[in-house]
Design a protein around this motif. Structure first.
Motif, PDB file in Angstrom:
ATOM      1  N   GLU A 111     119.422   3.491  66.306  1.00 23.68           N
ATOM      2  CA  GLU A 111     120.129   2.218  66.476  1.00 23.68           C
ATOM      3  C   GLU A 111     121.033   1.891  65.295  1.00 23.68           C
ATOM      4  O   GLU A 111     122.113   1.338  65.451  1.00 23.68           O
ATOM      5  N   ALA A 112     120.559   2.221  64.089  1.00 19.34           N
ATOM      6  CA  ALA A 112     121.255   1.802  62.873  1.00 19.34           C
ATOM      7  C   ALA A 112     122.182   2.891  62.323  1.00 19.34           C
ATOM      8  O   ALA A 112     122.883   2.665  61.338  1.00 19.34           O
ATOM      9  N   GLY A 113     122.189   4.063  62.953  1.00 23.02           N
ATOM     10  CA  GLY A 113     123.035   5.156  62.453  1.00 23.02           C
ATOM     11  C   GLY A 113     122.617   5.615  61.069  1.00 23.02           C
ATOM     12  O   GLY A 113     123.471   5.995  60.249  1.00 23.02           O
ATOM     13  N   SER A 114     121.299   5.608  60.810  1.00 20.36           N
ATOM     14  CA  SER A 114     120.863   5.817  59.425  1.00 20.36           C
ATOM     15  C   SER A 114     121.162   7.211  58.877  1.00 20.36           C
ATOM     16  O   SER A 114     121.278   7.385  57.658  1.00 20.36           O
ATOM     17  N   GLU A 115     121.356   8.188  59.767  1.00 14.02           N
ATOM     18  CA  GLU A 115     121.692   9.537  59.290  1.00 14.02           C
ATOM     19  C   GLU A 115     123.034   9.539  58.514  1.00 14.02           C
ATOM     20  O   GLU A 115     123.271  10.415  57.676  1.00 14.02           O
ATOM     21  N   ALA A 116     123.855   8.532  58.772  1.00 14.60           N
ATOM     22  CA  ALA A 116     125.135   8.425  58.047  1.00 14.60           C
ATOM     23  C   ALA A 116     124.898   8.280  56.548  1.00 14.60           C
ATOM     24  O   ALA A 116     125.762   8.612  55.739  1.00 14.60           O
ATOM     25  N   LEU A 117     123.721   7.782  56.174  1.00 18.46           N
ATOM     26  CA  LEU A 117     123.439   7.514  54.760  1.00 18.46           C
ATOM     27  C   LEU A 117     122.622   8.621  54.107  1.00 18.46           C
ATOM     28  O   LEU A 117     122.274   8.535  52.930  1.00 18.46           O
ATOM     29  N   ASN A 118     122.350   9.667  54.881  1.00 14.88           N
ATOM     30  CA  ASN A 118     121.599  10.793  54.333  1.00 14.88           C
ATOM     31  C   ASN A 118     122.535  11.674  53.495  1.00 14.88           C
ATOM     32  O   ASN A 118     123.472  12.257  54.024  1.00 14.88           O
ATOM     33  N   PRO A 119     122.290  11.759  52.187  1.00 13.70           N
ATOM     34  CA  PRO A 119     123.193  12.532  51.325  1.00 13.70           C
ATOM     35  C   PRO A 119     123.211  14.017  51.665  1.00 13.70           C
ATOM     36  O   PRO A 119     124.052  14.762  51.161  1.00 13.70           O
ATOM     37  N   ASP A 120     122.287  14.423  52.526  1.00 13.84           N
ATOM     38  CA  ASP A 120     122.235  15.822  52.918  1.00 13.84           C
ATOM     39  C   ASP A 120     122.610  15.989  54.398  1.00 13.84           C
ATOM     40  O   ASP A 120     122.226  16.968  55.035  1.00 13.84           O
ATOM     41  N   ASN A 121     123.334  15.021  54.938  1.00 12.77           N
ATOM     42  CA  ASN A 121     123.711  15.151  56.359  1.00 12.77           C
ATOM     43  C   ASN A 121     124.798  16.219  56.524  1.00 12.77           C
ATOM     44  O   ASN A 121     125.314  16.764  55.549  1.00 12.77           O
ATOM     45  N   LEU A 122     125.102  16.500  57.771  1.00  9.81           N
ATOM     46  CA  LEU A 122     126.038  17.582  58.084  1.00  9.81           C
ATOM     47  C   LEU A 122     127.371  17.451  57.356  1.00  9.81           C
ATOM     48  O   LEU A 122     127.863  18.419  56.755  1.00  9.81           O
ATOM     49  N   VAL A 123     127.944  16.247  57.413  1.00  7.33           N
ATOM     50  CA  VAL A 123     129.242  16.043  56.786  1.00  7.33           C
ATOM     51  C   VAL A 123     129.163  16.330  55.289  1.00  7.33           C
ATOM     52  O   VAL A 123     130.011  17.039  54.738  1.00  7.33           O
ATOM     53  N   CYS A 124     128.118  15.819  54.637  1.00  7.03           N
ATOM     54  CA  CYS A 124     127.988  16.031  53.189  1.00  7.03           C
ATOM     55  C   CYS A 124     127.789  17.500  52.870  1.00  7.03           C
ATOM     56  O   CYS A 124     128.366  18.019  51.901  1.00  7.03           O
ATOM     57  N   ARG A 125     127.005  18.189  53.691  1.00 10.85           N
ATOM     58  CA  ARG A 125     126.815  19.625  53.447  1.00 10.85           C
ATOM     59  C   ARG A 125     128.139  20.376  53.626  1.00 10.85           C
ATOM     60  O   ARG A 125     128.475  21.279  52.854  1.00 10.85           O
ATOM     61  N   ALA A 126     128.907  19.966  54.641  1.00 11.69           N
ATOM     62  CA  ALA A 126     130.201  20.622  54.872  1.00 11.69           C
ATOM     63  C   ALA A 126     131.161  20.335  53.704  1.00 11.69           C
ATOM     64  O   ALA A 126     131.868  21.242  53.245  1.00 11.69           O
ATOM     65  N   ILE A 127     131.168  19.106  53.224  1.00 17.40           N
ATOM     66  CA  ILE A 127     132.035  18.778  52.078  1.00 17.40           C
ATOM     67  C   ILE A 127     131.687  19.688  50.906  1.00 17.40           C
ATOM     68  O   ILE A 127     132.565  20.320  50.300  1.00 17.40           O
TER      69      ILE A 127
END
Ligand code: PBG
Length: 350
Positions: A111-127
């Motif tokens: 509901e809160a989209g909390s994965e957006a705040l995970n410093p190890d999420n997909l986008v951050c790993r790709a960056i």
């Protein structure tokens, strides 16, 4: 001899070239400048170069994996290692910047989209992976919650209402997480009020003064985002539409107010989205503010050209080039486009 409106019409239809010229008495002939390829090139007002391109990439979990996006022929979701390969290709093709969008595992959406705040999420790993291997390619990241929320909206939802200020607080944290990972350009695409200023302030306080903001300043509630939502996996889950935050397609003055606010709040560059159906907005915005102005040729625009080309209904390559030069003519400084690698290859080949 035929008589029309009282004036005699000559029945003779064949003239010598000299006679024909005398009859027309043209001193100005616009066609002289179009008569050959070298002349057309010489008088051309706008040109497209690889420097004008930002290439959107979809990333997903996995290793050495690619998955086609059905509604976007030629576009694939990429595992991080493959996204690095494409970033290398961007560097070789002189494409200055890539834009990253995640396909988040549905299990990680809430509901809160909390994965957006995970410093190890997909986008951050790709960056991280791209910065390590291809440091000279710019990285732009969307700030919005839709790839992470179970309901597919860009913000927090309570009783069917998208909450503005609470959402901005989360977006600020998302932007910081991305900046920390090494993102060069933060691109808020959520259309909440006040988010650009809040993000700028937070970035500065955290010493990310060199991280830029390209705001999706004039972003319309558009049917042309359909294929993108397939690509990030939010089309099936999206409840309702985004018309309480994205702009009404009937409005144009409102776009100028949106852009003015984002500039005041500290945006370095601004974007108009979608692209071709909103070229009038691109032109007005560029004229009014003289800011670095970008247009997003969105997924549906790409899909339309590709579908028609695949049906043999138009020449896809020419339609691609013509659609992109239109952005330059309207005053855009660059275009986010899924055609980026193909058009860059074409431009390199000459
Ligand atoms: C997320 C976002 C969207 C796009 C870019 N960022 C979709 C949306 O607002 O629903 C669309 C891009 C495209 O269609 O290519 N906020």
């Amino acid at each position: 001899m035929a008589i029309k409106f009282g004036r005699p019409i000559e029945s003779r239809t064949r003239f010598t070239p000299v006679e024909a010229a005398q009859r027309l008495d043209l001193t100005v002939r616009m066609r002289r400048n179009r008569r050959s390829e070298w002349a057309r090139r010489m008088v051309r007002e706008h040109v497209l170069t690889t420097d004008d391109l930002i290439w959107p990439l979809f990333v997903m979990d996995g290793d050495n994996a690619r998955a086609p996006v059905a509604s976007m022929p030629g576009v694939e979701r990429l595992s991080v290692d493959q996204a690095v390969r494409e970033a290398e290709r961007a560097a070789k093709l002189s494409i200055p910047c890539v834009a990253l969008f995640p396909y988040t595992d549905p299990k990680l959406r809430d509901e809160a989209g909390s994965e957006a705040l995970n410093p190890d999420n997909l986008v951050c790993r790709a960056i991280g992976a791209i910065k390590k291997e291809v440091p000279n390619v710019g990285i732009l990241c969307d700030v919005a919650l839709d790839p992470f929320t179970s309901h597919g909206h860009d913000g927090l939802l309570r009783d069917g209402v998208i909450l503005n200020d609470e959402t901005v607080a989360v977006l600020v944290r998302q932007a910081l997480v991305q900046a920390e990972a090494g993102c060069d350009i933060i691109a808020p695409s959520d259309m909440m009020d006040g988010r650009v200023g809040a993000i700028r302030k937070a970035l500065d306080s955290a010493n990310f003064t060199d991280v830029s903001i390209m705001s999706y300043a004039a972003k319309y509630a558009s049917a042309f985002y359909g294929p993108f939502r397939d690509a990030v996996g939010s089309s099936k889950t999206l409840t309702g539409d985004k018309r309480t935050y994205q702009m009404d397609p009937g409005n144009s003055d409102e776009a100028l107010r949106e852009v003015a606010l984002d500039i005041e709040e500290g945006a370095d560059m601004i974007m108009v989205k979608p692209g071709l159906p909103y070229l009038d907005i691109v032109q007005r915005v560029k004229e009014a503010f003289g800011m670095p102005t970008f247009a997003y040729q969105v997924s549906g625009e790409y899909a339309m050209i590709m579908a028609a080309a695949q049906n043999g209904w138009l020449d896809g390559e020419r339609a691609m080039l013509e659609s992109l030069i239109a952005f330059k003519r309207a005053g855009a400084d660059g275009v986010l486009t899924y055609f980026a690698p193909r058009v860059a290859e074409k431009l390199k080949a000459g």
